[in-house]
Design an enzyme around this catalytic site. Sequence first.
Site: not given
Ligand code: TGC
Ligand code: FAD
Length: 395
Positions: A149, A249, A374
């Site tokens: 996250s 992205c 995501e």
């Molecule tokens: P923060 O300090 O808020 O922002 C850092 C910089 O990023 C900008 N920003 C964004 N830009 C575009 N879109 C967004 N949604 C943005 N959110 C923030 C922000 O303006 C800043 O820009 P700059 O130019 O000032 O540097 O960042 P933070 O560290 O406090 O984090 C915010 C948070 C928690 C919302 C973010 O880290 C987050 O979204 N965490 C979740 C991570 C996540 O979703 N990982 C997914 C990995 S990929 C995946 O799961 C693929 S699954 C397979 C499939 O898709 O089917």
């Molecule tokens: P953590 O971040 O450790 O979270 C654990 C728990 O703590 C969650 O319930 C969360 O909601 C909670 N938590 C975290 N922070 C806070 C907060 N500030 N306040 C309150 N609660 C909080 N990632 C990629 O980069 N590329 C991929 O292609 C990709 N594919 C994936 C495919 C699968 C099948 C799965 C399961 C995951 C994939 N991911 C990928 C990873 C995915 O994006 C992460 O699992 C997700 O972002 C959550 O991170 P984590 O599992 O480390 O959970």
Amino acid sequence: MSTAAAPPEIRPKDFLGLDHLLSDEERDMRDSVRAFVANEVVPYVGDWFEAGEVPVSELAPALGKLGVLGMHLEGYGCAGASATAYGLACLELEAGDSGIRSLVSVQGSLAMYAIWRWGSEDQKQEWLPRMAAGEAIGCFGLTEPDAGSDPGAMRTRARRDGADWILHGQKMWITNGSVADVAVVWAMTDDGVRGFVVPKDTPGFTTQDIHKKLSLRASVTSELLLDDVRLPASAALPEATSLRGPLSCLNEARFGIVFGAVGAARACYEAALDYALERMAFGRPIAATQIQQAKLAKMALQVNQATLLALHLGRMKDEGLLRPEHVSMGKLGNVDAALDVARSARQVLGANGVTLEYPVIRHMNNLESVVTYEGTADVHALVVGGAVTGIQAFR
Ligand code: TGC
Ligand code: FAD
């Protein structure tokens, strides 16, 4: 008194007649993806899920031919379709299986989008046409074992060595990792987060699949291991210089999930409706009982509400009005609704609800990944909460 024609009959599988909200072009595209899923996914996906194997190298070119890989991008062999059309494609793909939509999301919204939005002209020319055709598969490495996250806490480092870059670290949970021809890898540098285009045969770069998943089994999930991987300067995405790069992205992929979750929910609702009408208990179909009708009515409501929300966000994106906070609301609401529908549908199917002979438990288990990846539901709740209160609650 109005002389308008009588309203059309209720269609149980399109209760509010939402098909009318689509253009002819959108309906045609939707129908061709639906036919592809019916012929190429639905007959096989239960077996893929059970075996924990999916023929990505066969599916990718077929999906390329269908035109859905990077379909919302302009140029470089991509279709340049509207955001709504892309969403509708995701909906139909996920009605088949979340893993198939994931394959398409990761390819088009994550790996291709990263190169398209932040890459050099050479990187675009080299990769995008082949990726759009499904001849090259991409993955997107952001998450790490200790940074999910909170990607800003990543430990993977990229350091300069002369003109080259040296990447060292580990990425976890990476969809398509071991089958990818190219990985977009995000790493911390002295100047913030940068993205790198890493071809699969680069020395020091290896992958390892993650097994024993009980969710998204028809999808490859891997670790990426980067052991002092040397890359030329031209491998860096020149335009991405902070966390904004990867997060932009994620917006694209999350948008696809807003629609995709509706597909999974619809498939579960339709399976439950068909089953309830046929299954006899106490001398009548279970659909004749008030308690099952209440479940079916709620499922129909949730599917229709989720469709409306997705279409509204799609139209906003096409008009350039969509903010990341809107996408967060959509992902939070629609995945939550889909999980609720799936769990309810599973109960309607009784014991048959726990087998892969029916699609419901597969969707239900898949949605446990969809609600986590995501951005978890908590993350999206905090994004929306921050937007409505003006108070950031992550830290
Ligand atoms: P923060 O300090 O808020 O922002 C850092 C910089 O990023 C900008 N920003 C964004 N830009 C575009 N879109 C967004 N949604 C943005 N959110 C923030 C922000 O303006 C800043 O820009 P700059 O130019 O000032 O540097 O960042 P933070 O560290 O406090 O984090 C915010 C948070 C928690 C919302 C973010 O880290 C987050 O979204 N965490 C979740 C991570 C996540 O979703 N990982 C997914 C990995 S990929 C995946 O799961 C693929 S699954 C397979 C499939 O898709 O089917
Ligand atoms: P953590 O971040 O450790 O979270 C654990 C728990 O703590 C969650 O319930 C969360 O909601 C909670 N938590 C975290 N922070 C806070 C907060 N500030 N306040 C309150 N609660 C909080 N990632 C990629 O980069 N590329 C991929 O292609 C990709 N594919 C994936 C495919 C699968 C099948 C799965 C399961 C995951 C994939 N991911 C990928 C990873 C995915 O994006 C992460 O699992 C997700 O972002 C959550 O991170 P984590 O599992 O480390 O959970």
